[in-house]
Every structure is written in structure tokens, then in C-alpha cells.
Design a protein around this motif. Structure first.
Motif, PDB file in Angstrom:
ATOM      1  N   VAL A 183     -31.916  -2.368   3.357  1.00 54.71           N
ATOM      2  CA  VAL A 183     -31.205  -3.086   4.411  1.00 54.71           C
ATOM      3  C   VAL A 183     -30.030  -2.246   4.889  1.00 54.71           C
ATOM      4  O   VAL A 183     -29.198  -1.813   4.088  1.00 54.71           O
ATOM      5  N   ASN A 184     -29.977  -2.027   6.196  1.00 54.62           N
ATOM      6  CA  ASN A 184     -28.894  -1.230   6.761  1.00 54.62           C
ATOM      7  C   ASN A 184     -27.677  -2.095   7.040  1.00 54.62           C
ATOM      8  O   ASN A 184     -27.791  -3.136   7.684  1.00 54.62           O
ATOM      9  N   VAL A 185     -26.521  -1.655   6.558  1.00 51.73           N
ATOM     10  CA  VAL A 185     -25.280  -2.407   6.759  1.00 51.73           C
ATOM     11  C   VAL A 185     -24.140  -1.467   7.144  1.00 51.73           C
ATOM     12  O   VAL A 185     -24.144  -0.284   6.803  1.00 51.73           O
ATOM     13  N   TYR A 186     -23.175  -2.027   7.843  1.00 56.79           N
ATOM     14  CA  TYR A 186     -21.917  -1.362   8.117  1.00 56.79           C
ATOM     15  C   TYR A 186     -21.076  -1.468   6.841  1.00 56.79           C
ATOM     16  O   TYR A 186     -21.322  -2.359   6.016  1.00 56.79           O
ATOM     17  N   PRO A 187     -20.108  -0.581   6.616  1.00 60.35           N
ATOM     18  CA  PRO A 187     -19.367  -0.632   5.355  1.00 60.35           C
ATOM     19  C   PRO A 187     -18.829  -2.006   4.972  1.00 60.35           C
ATOM     20  O   PRO A 187     -19.049  -2.469   3.849  1.00 60.35           O
ATOM     21  N   GLY A 233     -23.506   2.997   6.533  1.00 61.53           N
ATOM     22  CA  GLY A 233     -22.889   4.054   7.313  1.00 61.53           C
ATOM     23  C   GLY A 233     -22.258   3.531   8.579  1.00 61.53           C
ATOM     24  O   GLY A 233     -22.219   2.318   8.822  1.00 61.53           O
ATOM     25  N   ILE A 234     -21.783   4.456   9.394  1.00 68.14           N
ATOM     26  CA  ILE A 234     -21.123   4.126  10.656  1.00 68.14           C
ATOM     27  C   ILE A 234     -21.993   4.603  11.808  1.00 68.14           C
ATOM     28  O   ILE A 234     -22.224   5.805  11.983  1.00 68.14           O
ATOM     29  N   HIS A 235     -22.511   3.650  12.559  1.00 67.59           N
ATOM     30  CA  HIS A 235     -23.377   3.924  13.699  1.00 67.59           C
ATOM     31  C   HIS A 235     -22.578   4.665  14.774  1.00 67.59           C
ATOM     32  O   HIS A 235     -21.394   4.385  14.972  1.00 67.59           O
ATOM     33  N   PRO A 236     -23.211   5.609  15.483  1.00 75.96           N
ATOM     34  CA  PRO A 236     -22.453   6.356  16.498  1.00 75.96           C
ATOM     35  C   PRO A 236     -21.851   5.480  17.595  1.00 75.96           C
ATOM     36  O   PRO A 236     -20.812   5.823  18.158  1.00 75.96           O
ATOM     37  N   PHE A 270     -13.353   3.309   3.870  1.00 82.75           N
ATOM     38  CA  PHE A 270     -13.978   2.300   3.011  1.00 82.75           C
ATOM     39  C   PHE A 270     -15.383   2.729   2.594  1.00 82.75           C
ATOM     40  O   PHE A 270     -15.794   2.524   1.445  1.00 82.75           O
ATOM     41  N   LEU A 271     -16.116   3.343   3.534  1.00 85.23           N
ATOM     42  CA  LEU A 271     -17.448   3.845   3.204  1.00 85.23           C
ATOM     43  C   LEU A 271     -17.384   4.820   2.034  1.00 85.23           C
ATOM     44  O   LEU A 271     -18.203   4.761   1.110  1.00 85.23           O
ATOM     45  N   GLU A 304     -27.104   4.031   9.106  1.00 82.25           N
ATOM     46  CA  GLU A 304     -27.516   5.043  10.028  1.00 82.25           C
ATOM     47  C   GLU A 304     -26.308   5.676  10.685  1.00 82.25           C
ATOM     48  O   GLU A 304     -25.360   5.012  11.082  1.00 82.25           O
ATOM     49  N   ALA A 305     -26.397   6.974  10.817  1.00 81.36           N
ATOM     50  CA  ALA A 305     -25.335   7.773  11.413  1.00 81.36           C
ATOM     51  C   ALA A 305     -25.982   8.703  12.421  1.00 81.36           C
ATOM     52  O   ALA A 305     -27.183   8.953  12.360  1.00 81.36           O
ATOM     53  N   GLY A 306     -25.176   9.226  13.351  1.00 82.93           N
ATOM     54  CA  GLY A 306     -25.790  10.153  14.280  1.00 82.93           C
ATOM     55  C   GLY A 306     -25.052  10.342  15.565  1.00 82.93           C
ATOM     56  O   GLY A 306     -23.819  10.231  15.634  1.00 82.93           O
ATOM     57  N   LEU A 307     -25.840  10.601  16.628  1.00 89.29           N
ATOM     58  CA  LEU A 307     -25.307  10.946  17.938  1.00 89.29           C
ATOM     59  C   LEU A 307     -26.102  10.226  19.016  1.00 89.29           C
ATOM     60  O   LEU A 307     -27.331  10.114  18.914  1.00 89.29           O
ATOM     61  N   ASP A 308     -25.403   9.748  20.055  1.00 91.68           N
ATOM     62  CA  ASP A 308     -26.070   9.010  21.125  1.00 91.68           C
ATOM     63  C   ASP A 308     -25.373   9.324  22.440  1.00 91.68           C
ATOM     64  O   ASP A 308     -24.217   8.970  22.637  1.00 91.68           O
ATOM     65  N   LYS A 309     -26.095   9.992  23.356  1.00 85.80           N
ATOM     66  CA  LYS A 309     -25.520  10.351  24.642  1.00 85.80           C
ATOM     67  C   LYS A 309     -25.583   9.218  25.659  1.00 85.80           C
ATOM     68  O   LYS A 309     -24.982   9.335  26.728  1.00 85.80           O
TER      69      LYS A 309
END
Length: 226
Positions: A30-34, A52-55, A67-68, A82-87
């Protein structure tokens, strides 16, 4: 037959209307924010997490990043992201990149794989991967790209997770030992996604499930394989 959903935002409750016999051999990450981990960690339906911290939310994210770093060592957190880059959405790419690179470093420090969200920023992603030369697996979640991009990413060692929306020709290029399945935010069941992927690859669901189980065992060593 054991099935694995390596990226979901809401694992089904065993008390749902679905036939429980279909779900008893499914494991969810399960994906969660910190901060979300604090709310979800005691939920018995959510034994495993990526955190993680979503872009999209990387602006002014330093408190969340701090906190993470405090919680990411928890053994129930089996991946960073999930972490990454989004234009197409989110703050300036330089802001996103700063937060992403710190999560790359955390992934390496804790020896946990990295779940990646990338939209229209593939050159930048490849540059960062070449810069850091990570030893931990990098998994592109929800891959929907074309064959040419898949080949390029494969040449750089990426793994791929597939949800209900995928490019048939592209996933035929992905070796089975680099493949996972996920539901992400979809209401489509992980069983149906396995069935569609197996059909596209012209293999049985049993063969697909067996290989993905091996991939999970290799990529997510903290996740218990029952």
C-alpha cells in the motif's frame, strides 16, 4: 496461486463483498505519504507499505521528507516512493528533482527499492540514474509508454509495474523477470489485471503469477513470502 499487487492506494478489506477465497492469497503493498503511514500502520489489512513524497507534492516538502527519513527504516516499509518527476503537474522540475534525489539517496541508504512516477521527464530520470548509479531496483509504476521507450529503459536496468492501462506491444518487450502488476487507484481487481497481462503475453496466469512471485522475492526482500 499467490498474487502480488505491488502498488495500490487502498487494499481491499477482507470484509468486502468480493469472494474472500479469491483474495486470501493476495499480498498488497500500500502506497502512503509519510504522515499517512502513521494513520495506516496499525491497520491489519495493510501489512506492507511503500512510502514517499509524490512529485506533485514536492513543494515545501522538507518537513515531510524529514519525517520520511525518520520512519523509512520500519520493516513494514518495503520500498521508497512513489517518487519521481512530472512535467505535466506539480511544482517546477528543479524542486521535484531535489526531493526525488533525496529519496534516491534514502533508497540506497536503507537498501530498499524505489517506486517511480515519471511523466514526460524520461531524459531527466535517466540522467539522475546515471549520476547516482543506484544499486537498488528502480521500478516504473503504471508503465503505459511505447516500445521504443521500454527498450531504452530496459537497457538502463529499470523494472516495470503494469496496471489496467498498458501498451500491448510494449509489455511484450519486457522480460518476465522485470515485470510486476499493480492496481494503483483503479477499481479493477488485481486478478483481472493478471488475467489481461497473461492474455496479452499469451501465457497462463499461473506462469505469470509464479514469475512475479519470484520477482517480488528478489526485489522486496522485506516482504514475507507465504
Amino acid at each position: 496461486m499467490d498474487l502480488y499487487d505491488i502498488h495500490t492506494h487502498d487494499a481491499p478489506s477482507p470484509n468486502s463483498d468480493d469472494d474472500e477465497s479469491l483474495r486470501q492469497n493476495i499480498s498488497y503493498i500500500v502506497n502512503v505519504y509519510p504522515l499517512g503511514f502513521e494513520y495506516a500502520k496499525d491497520n491489519e489489512n495493510y501489512p506492507w507499505f511503500s512510502c514517499g513524497i509524490h512529485p506533485w507534492y514536492s513543494e515545501d516538502a522538507e518537513p515531510q521528507l524529514k519525517f520520511l527519513k525518520e520512519i523509512a527504516g520500519d520493516p513494514r516499509i518495503v520500498a521508497i516512493g512513489e517518487a519521481g518527476l512530472d512535467k505535466l503537474k506539480g511544482p517546477d522540475l528543479k524542486i521535484q528533482q531535489t526531493i526525488f534525489e533525496q529519496q534516491v539517496q534514502l533508497s540506497e541508504q536503507l537498501q530498499k527499492p524505489l517506486i517511480i512516477h515519471c511523466v514526460k521527464a524520461w531524459e531527466e530520470l535517466l540522467h539522475i540514474k546515471k549520476l547516482y548509479k543506484p544499486r537498488q531496483p528502480w521500478i516504473i509504476h503504471g508503465y503505459k509508454g511505447k516500445v521504443e521507450l521500454a527498450k531504452q529503459l530496459l537497457s538502463h536496468g529499470f523494472l516495470f509495474s503494469i496496471n489496467e492501462r498498458f501498451n500491448d506491444d510494449a509489455i511484450r518487450e519486457i522480460p518476465l523477470d522485470r515485470l510486476f502488476c499493480e492496481t494503483d487507484i483503479s477499481e479493477t481487481s488485481i486478478e483481472d489485471i493478471y488475467n489481461e497481462v497473461a492474455k496479452t503475453l499469451d501465457i497462463s496466469v499461473d506462469v505469470l503469477a509464479s514469475q512475479i512471485a519470484e520477482n517480488v522475492k528478489k526485489t522486496f526482500p522485506l516482504l514475507s513470502i507465504s
